[in-house]
Design an enzyme around this catalytic site. Structure first.
Site, PDB file in Angstrom:
ATOM      1  N   ASP A  93       0.849  41.600 -31.082  1.00 35.63           N
ATOM      2  CA  ASP A  93       1.175  40.788 -29.905  1.00 35.63           C
ATOM      3  C   ASP A  93       1.357  39.255 -30.130  1.00 35.63           C
ATOM      4  OD1 ASP A  93      -1.165  39.651 -30.425  1.00 35.63           O
ATOM      5  OD2 ASP A  93      -2.218  40.127 -28.496  1.00 35.63           O
TER       6      ASP A  93
ATOM      7  N   LYS B 208       3.503  48.329 -29.672  1.00 36.96           N
ATOM      8  CA  LYS B 208       2.430  47.426 -29.241  1.00 36.96           C
ATOM      9  C   LYS B 208       1.346  48.105 -28.539  1.00 36.96           C
ATOM     10  CE  LYS B 208       2.086  43.999 -26.458  1.00 36.96           C
ATOM     11  NZ  LYS B 208       2.536  42.712 -25.763  1.00 36.96           N
TER      12      LYS B 208
END
Length: 248
Positions: free
Chosen positions: A160, A142
């Site tokens: 996310d 991420k």
């Protein structure tokens, strides 16, 4: 050019909503086009001027808001201008600066370790490859995709909590695993669109498609969303739930 593709697998023969693969792709891309119209200014909401600043800010954003990070980083970036400065930082001084973010001791250790790894293994520079970024302490896919997409122009999907939630609500995936979500959603869109897709979806998740009470009646993609009705459908009531910026 460096890539950020997750591990490749055979495209699924069925879709989460039961629609054809072609129909899913068309609907997904239509959703993204409408979100792009709704959020023409969508971008990373962390303030930065260099890849290092974005990397540090993204690591610090765990378990806090971008607003709080942005209020803290001007002092932080002014005091620690490069990886070497982080590597040799005094923990107590760094903890004091990071105090408003919460978990400041752990975050200070993470930032110092990050600086040390950059100095020792990458000459103090932030690497522009996924394979290198994920070897850094506190950096997963991420964070790496945030840095690659926004600091280096390398397309990537940032999964996310907002992106994962909306991808499931939109019927793009049923998975809770971020890497699987990244792969499955990535297969629906041209690679060149991945970074902006991430911004569009995250902005929508922060402003309208909330976790507990989505504002379905104010949603620009309501007619394309199989989860319509999960939240407030009355347009007037839904409009009151819409946020104009990131959560504070």
């Amino acid at each position: 050019m460096p890539t950020t593709k997750p591990p490749t697998t055979t495209p699924p023969t069925s879709t989460p909503t039961g629609e054809s693969r072609v129909a899913l792709v068309r609907r997904a891309r239509r959703i993204d086009r409408l979100l792009a119209e709704r959020y023409p200014d969508a971008k990373a909401e962390l303030d930065f001027t260099t890849p290092l600043e974005l990397l540090v800010a993204t690591v610090l954003s765990a378990q806090t808001t971008d607003v709080r990070v942005n209020a803290t980083t001007p002092i932080l970036f002014g005091r620690y201008p490069d990886a070497a400065a982080y590597a040799s930082a005094d923990p107590a001084e760094l903890e004091q600066i990071l105090g408003p973010l919460g978990f400041f001791r752990a975050k200070a250790r993470a930032v110092i370790g990050l600086g040390q790894a950059l100095v020792e293994r990458f000459g103090g520079e932030v690497p522009a490859r996924m394979a290198d970024l994920v070897t850094l302490p506190g950096v997963g896919r991420k964070t790496a995709n945030v840095v690659l997409g926004n600091a280096f122009g390398v397309p990537g999907i940032t999964v996310d909590t907002h992106f994962g939630r909306l991808a499931r609500r939109f019927g793009w995936t049923t998975s809770d695993d971020p890497v699987k979500v990244e792969h499955e959603v990535g297969g629906l869109f041209p690679r060149k669109d991945w970074t902006m897709l991430s911004h569009h979806v995250v902005w929508h998740g922060r402003r309208i498609c909330h976790a507990k009470r989505p504002a379905c009646g104010a949603c620009p993609v309501a007619s394309l969303c199989p989860s319509y009705g999960a939240g407030e459908t009355d347009p007037v009531a839904a409009a009151k739930l819409v946020k104009t910026g990131p959560p504070r």
